[in-house]
Write a protein that holds these residues in place. Structure first.
Motif, PDB file in Angstrom:
ATOM      1  N   ILE A   1       0.840  -1.204   0.000  1.00 33.60           N
ATOM      2  CA  ILE A   1       0.000   0.000   0.000  1.00 33.60           C
ATOM      3  C   ILE A   1       0.874   1.253   0.000  1.00 33.60           C
ATOM      4  CG2 ILE A   1      -1.745   1.285   1.277  1.00 33.60           C
ATOM      5  CD1 ILE A   1      -2.844  -1.199  -0.002  1.00 33.60           C
ATOM      6  N   GLY A   2       1.971   1.235   0.770  1.00 30.48           N
ATOM      7  CA  GLY A   2       2.863   2.396   0.800  1.00 30.48           C
ATOM      8  C   GLY A   2       3.475   2.690  -0.557  1.00 30.48           C
ATOM      9  N   LEU A   3       3.868   1.655  -1.311  1.00 31.82           N
ATOM     10  CA  LEU A   3       4.415   1.867  -2.650  1.00 31.82           C
ATOM     11  C   LEU A   3       3.357   2.429  -3.594  1.00 31.82           C
ATOM     12  CD1 LEU A   3       6.630  -1.334  -3.128  1.00 31.82           C
ATOM     13  CD2 LEU A   3       7.414   1.023  -2.795  1.00 31.82           C
ATOM     14  N   LEU A   4       2.139   1.923  -3.483  1.00 33.30           N
ATOM     15  CA  LEU A   4       1.061   2.445  -4.328  1.00 33.30           C
ATOM     16  C   LEU A   4       0.793   3.918  -4.027  1.00 33.30           C
ATOM     17  CD1 LEU A   4      -1.488  -0.524  -4.242  1.00 33.30           C
ATOM     18  CD2 LEU A   4       0.051   0.087  -6.098  1.00 33.30           C
ATOM     19  N   VAL A   5       0.777   4.276  -2.755  1.00 35.51           N
ATOM     20  CA  VAL A   5       0.534   5.671  -2.379  1.00 35.51           C
ATOM     21  C   VAL A   5       1.666   6.564  -2.872  1.00 35.51           C
ATOM     22  CG1 VAL A   5       0.332   7.250  -0.426  1.00 35.51           C
ATOM     23  CG2 VAL A   5      -0.898   5.071  -0.398  1.00 35.51           C
ATOM     24  N   LYS A   6       2.898   6.098  -2.745  1.00 41.72           N
ATOM     25  CA  LYS A   6       4.055   6.892  -3.154  1.00 41.72           C
ATOM     26  C   LYS A   6       4.043   7.168  -4.650  1.00 41.72           C
ATOM     27  CE  LYS A   6       9.102   6.568  -3.430  1.00 41.72           C
ATOM     28  NZ  LYS A   6      10.292   5.733  -3.113  1.00 41.72           N
TER      29      LYS A   6
ATOM     30  N   THR B   1      -7.149  17.656  -6.766  1.00 40.11           N
ATOM     31  CA  THR B   1      -5.845  17.007  -6.980  1.00 40.11           C
ATOM     32  C   THR B   1      -5.076  16.841  -5.674  1.00 40.11           C
ATOM     33  OG1 THR B   1      -4.850  19.166  -7.445  1.00 40.11           O
ATOM     34  CG2 THR B   1      -5.682  17.895  -9.321  1.00 40.11           C
ATOM     35  N   LYS B   2      -5.764  16.697  -4.579  1.00 41.45           N
ATOM     36  CA  LYS B   2      -5.062  16.499  -3.310  1.00 41.45           C
ATOM     37  C   LYS B   2      -4.442  15.097  -3.287  1.00 41.45           C
ATOM     38  CE  LYS B   2      -9.105  14.825  -0.792  1.00 41.45           C
ATOM     39  NZ  LYS B   2      -9.972  15.013   0.396  1.00 41.45           N
ATOM     40  N   ASP B   3      -3.357  14.953  -2.531  1.00 40.77           N
ATOM     41  CA  ASP B   3      -2.654  13.679  -2.449  1.00 40.77           C
ATOM     42  C   ASP B   3      -3.507  12.640  -1.730  1.00 40.77           C
ATOM     43  OD1 ASP B   3      -0.574  14.832  -3.748  1.00 40.77           O
ATOM     44  OD2 ASP B   3       0.671  15.142  -1.951  1.00 40.77           O
ATOM     45  N   THR B   4      -3.249  11.416  -2.065  1.00 39.26           N
ATOM     46  CA  THR B   4      -3.958  10.310  -1.422  1.00 39.26           C
ATOM     47  C   THR B   4      -3.161   9.804  -0.233  1.00 39.26           C
ATOM     48  OG1 THR B   4      -5.008   8.174  -1.822  1.00 39.26           O
ATOM     49  CG2 THR B   4      -2.905   8.570  -2.898  1.00 39.26           C
ATOM     50  N   ASP B   5      -3.755   8.903   0.540  1.00 37.35           N
ATOM     51  CA  ASP B   5      -3.081   8.318   1.698  1.00 37.35           C
ATOM     52  C   ASP B   5      -3.405   6.832   1.776  1.00 37.35           C
ATOM     53  OD1 ASP B   5      -5.710   8.397   2.410  1.00 37.35           O
ATOM     54  OD2 ASP B   5      -5.460   9.802   4.071  1.00 37.35           O
ATOM     55  N   VAL B   6      -2.941   6.181   2.847  1.00 41.15           N
ATOM     56  CA  VAL B   6      -3.112   4.736   2.982  1.00 41.15           C
ATOM     57  C   VAL B   6      -4.583   4.371   3.105  1.00 41.15           C
ATOM     58  CG1 VAL B   6      -2.613   2.753   4.456  1.00 41.15           C
ATOM     59  CG2 VAL B   6      -0.826   4.440   4.004  1.00 41.15           C
TER      60      VAL B   6
ATOM     61  N   ARG C   1      -0.453   4.270 -10.021  1.00 39.72           N
ATOM     62  CA  ARG C   1       0.803   3.771 -10.577  1.00 39.72           C
ATOM     63  C   ARG C   1       1.410   2.757  -9.623  1.00 39.72           C
ATOM     64  NH1 ARG C   1      -1.330   5.795 -14.051  1.00 39.72           N
ATOM     65  NH2 ARG C   1      -0.578   7.191 -15.695  1.00 39.72           N
ATOM     66  N   PHE C   2       2.158   1.791 -10.214  1.00 34.88           N
ATOM     67  CA  PHE C   2       2.747   0.708  -9.433  1.00 34.88           C
ATOM     68  C   PHE C   2       4.271   0.775  -9.383  1.00 34.88           C
ATOM     69  CE2 PHE C   2      -1.303  -0.639 -11.092  1.00 34.88           C
ATOM     70  CZ  PHE C   2      -1.906  -1.287 -10.035  1.00 34.88           C
ATOM     71  N   ASP C   3       4.878   1.709 -10.085  1.00 40.61           N
ATOM     72  CA  ASP C   3       6.339   1.806 -10.100  1.00 40.61           C
ATOM     73  C   ASP C   3       6.743   3.254 -10.329  1.00 40.61           C
ATOM     74  OD1 ASP C   3       5.491   1.976 -12.760  1.00 40.61           O
ATOM     75  OD2 ASP C   3       7.424   1.224 -13.493  1.00 40.61           O
ATOM     76  N   ASP C   4       8.044   3.468 -10.310  1.00 37.24           N
ATOM     77  CA  ASP C   4       8.595   4.801 -10.555  1.00 37.24           C
ATOM     78  C   ASP C   4       8.648   5.040 -12.059  1.00 37.24           C
ATOM     79  OD1 ASP C   4       9.815   7.213 -10.488  1.00 37.24           O
ATOM     80  OD2 ASP C   4      11.694   6.523  -9.594  1.00 37.24           O
ATOM     81  N   LYS C   5       7.886   5.997 -12.527  1.00 35.31           N
ATOM     82  CA  LYS C   5       7.817   6.249 -13.961  1.00 35.31           C
ATOM     83  C   LYS C   5       9.135   6.769 -14.520  1.00 35.31           C
ATOM     84  CE  LYS C   5       4.875   8.460 -17.425  1.00 35.31           C
ATOM     85  NZ  LYS C   5       3.709   9.347 -17.665  1.00 35.31           N
TER      86      LYS C   5
ATOM     87  N   VAL D   1       4.738  -3.410 -13.307  1.00 30.94           N
ATOM     88  CA  VAL D   1       4.067  -4.038 -12.156  1.00 30.94           C
ATOM     89  C   VAL D   1       4.911  -5.132 -11.517  1.00 30.94           C
ATOM     90  CG1 VAL D   1       1.745  -3.545 -13.030  1.00 30.94           C
ATOM     91  CG2 VAL D   1       2.873  -5.684 -13.673  1.00 30.94           C
ATOM     92  N   ARG D   2       6.156  -5.285 -11.969  1.00 33.31           N
ATOM     93  CA  ARG D   2       6.976  -6.400 -11.493  1.00 33.31           C
ATOM     94  C   ARG D   2       7.172  -6.366  -9.982  1.00 33.31           C
ATOM     95  NH1 ARG D   2       8.102 -11.315 -12.704  1.00 33.31           N
ATOM     96  NH2 ARG D   2       8.609 -10.761 -14.861  1.00 33.31           N
ATOM     97  N   GLN D   3       7.516  -5.252  -9.394  1.00 31.47           N
ATOM     98  CA  GLN D   3       7.820  -5.191  -7.974  1.00 31.47           C
ATOM     99  C   GLN D   3       6.597  -5.546  -7.126  1.00 31.47           C
ATOM    100  OE1 GLN D   3       9.127  -1.334  -6.639  1.00 31.47           O
ATOM    101  NE2 GLN D   3       9.814  -2.088  -4.638  1.00 31.47           N
ATOM    102  N   ILE D   4       5.449  -4.964  -7.434  1.00 38.50           N
ATOM    103  CA  ILE D   4       4.231  -5.244  -6.667  1.00 38.50           C
ATOM    104  C   ILE D   4       3.801  -6.693  -6.866  1.00 38.50           C
ATOM    105  CG2 ILE D   4       1.827  -4.586  -6.302  1.00 38.50           C
ATOM    106  CD1 ILE D   4       3.772  -2.455  -5.425  1.00 38.50           C
ATOM    107  N   PHE D   5       3.929  -7.188  -8.094  1.00 38.64           N
ATOM    108  CA  PHE D   5       3.527  -8.569  -8.389  1.00 38.64           C
ATOM    109  C   PHE D   5       4.390  -9.565  -7.619  1.00 38.64           C
ATOM    110  CE2 PHE D   5       3.904 -12.423 -11.012  1.00 38.64           C
ATOM    111  CZ  PHE D   5       2.566 -12.810 -11.066  1.00 38.64           C
TER     112      PHE D   5
END
Length: 350
Positions: free
Chosen positions: A132-137, A156-161, A215-219, A234-238
């Motif tokens: 969840i932390g990676l997804l939020v980041k 456009t406010k940031d999301t959280d856990v 997003r699931f990774d660093d673009k 999606v490799r890292q999350i998968f």
């Protein structure tokens, strides 16, 4: 005078009765065949017993019901060749069990899953706070790039856990309601025809905005990683999710490997078309599952044809302690036969 007339009338009636009885005896005697009566002075009827089967047909209702023989129960199934018999139960073997077939592990829950007490706890063992932390980041990084396109800052406010968990929960709940073919506006309707829990969790605009920014990774480093791995987005999350599947459960001694097509019609370079599958379009995944509980122990996504055997070796490398495997022709190989104890599969003769 009256007495004499009455007696004559009675005598006349008696005579008529005698005449009629004699005529009946003559008619009965005439029906007897001549061959049976001629030359016999004293005819005596004998009580001769003739079996029913020789004289007349017996009434089916008079025959006692014979007990029907029960068909013996067949413990198993007949093969396609109409000769091979497959037994339903494992036959009892005489002697000691081979050391290679001795189960040295206990199937069932293990690790963090042993301490789970509710569905939310079990869900957290697979979708951990780290995921969840990676997804939020990574989602917040995408939101920062989209802020210049919106005039209202609150959109456009940031999301959280908490909000990220709510987003994943709505996606899972949509699958439970089979809402994949419904328009989002119909799900969020407030006239009683929509699904109320969606409207109470977040607004439709916020839901669509988070889906666009998810997003699931660093673009920034994605292109470099895609040169060696097409599954880089999606490799890292998968990999983290698959590791959690292996960490929380020990499969039984019976496992199976097969492919499944995850329905997907979006833009993807390794999306496949398989007409014999119900979904036809999707992403092919090779899965190692417990044959008893259908639990997914390991997975690998096939994104190039040559990747299938490599992914299959990854599925089997960490679980060689299982003693019975079942798989199809595409996944059976001689190398796997040498590595495992017992396999039910198909080998092609070339």
């Amino acid at each position: 005078m009256d007495y004499d007339a009455e007696m004559r009338r009675i005598q006349k009636m008696l005579d008529e009765i005698e005449v009629s009885s004699s005529e009946d005896e003559e008619s009965v005697g005439g029906d007897v065949p001549a061959s049976d009566c001629e030359g016999e002075e004293d005819y005596q009827e004998k009580d001769v017993h003739v079996p029913d089967s020789d004289c007349y047909e017996s009434d089916p209702d008079d025959i006692p019901d014979q007990p029907q023989k029960k068909k013996p129960k067949i413990d198993g199934w007949k093969g396609k060749d109409k000769t091979t018999r497959w037994k339903k139960n494992v036959p009892k073997l005489q002697g000691r069990t081979r050391s290679s077939n001795v189960i040295k592990f206990t199937p069932g829950l293990k690790g963090p899953a042993l301490n789970a007490n509710s569905p939310a706890d079990f869900w957290g063992d697979f979708i951990t706070l780290e995921i969840i932390g990676l997804l939020v980041k990574h989602t917040n990084s995408m939101i920062a790039m989209q802020k210049g396109k919106y005039a209202q800052p609150y959109r456009t406010k940031d999301t959280d856990v908490i909000e990220m968990k709510a987003l994943i929960g709505l996606l899972m709940l949509g699958g439970t309601y089979h809402a994949s073919r419904l328009h989002l506006a119909d799900i969020w309707k407030a006239d009683g025809t929509g699904i109320e829990v969606f409207r109470l969790t977040m607004s439709l605009d916020r839901f669509c905005f988070l889906l666009c920014c998810l997003r699931f990774d660093d673009k920034a480093t994605r292109e470099e990683r895609k040169r060696v791995d097409k599954l880089a987005p999606v490799r890292q999350i998968f990999e983290m999710f698959v590791e959690n599947c292996k960490k929380n459960y020990t499969s039984s001694e019976f496992v199976t490997i097969d492919e499944m097509l995850l329905a997907f019609r979006g833009h993807c370079p390794f999306r496949q078309y398989i007409p014999r599958k119900p979904a036809k379009y999707g992403i092919k995944i090779h899965a190692l599952c417990d044959a008893k509980t259908f639990y997914v122990c390991n997975m690998e996504i096939q994104y190039i044809p040559e990747h299938s055997q490599m992914g299959h070796s990854r599925l089997t490398s960490s679980t060689i302690h299982h003693r019975l495997w079942s798989q199809d022709l595409f996944l059976t190989s001689l190398g796997l036969l040498e590595m495992q104890h017992l396999i039910i599969g198909i080998l092609a003769i070339h």
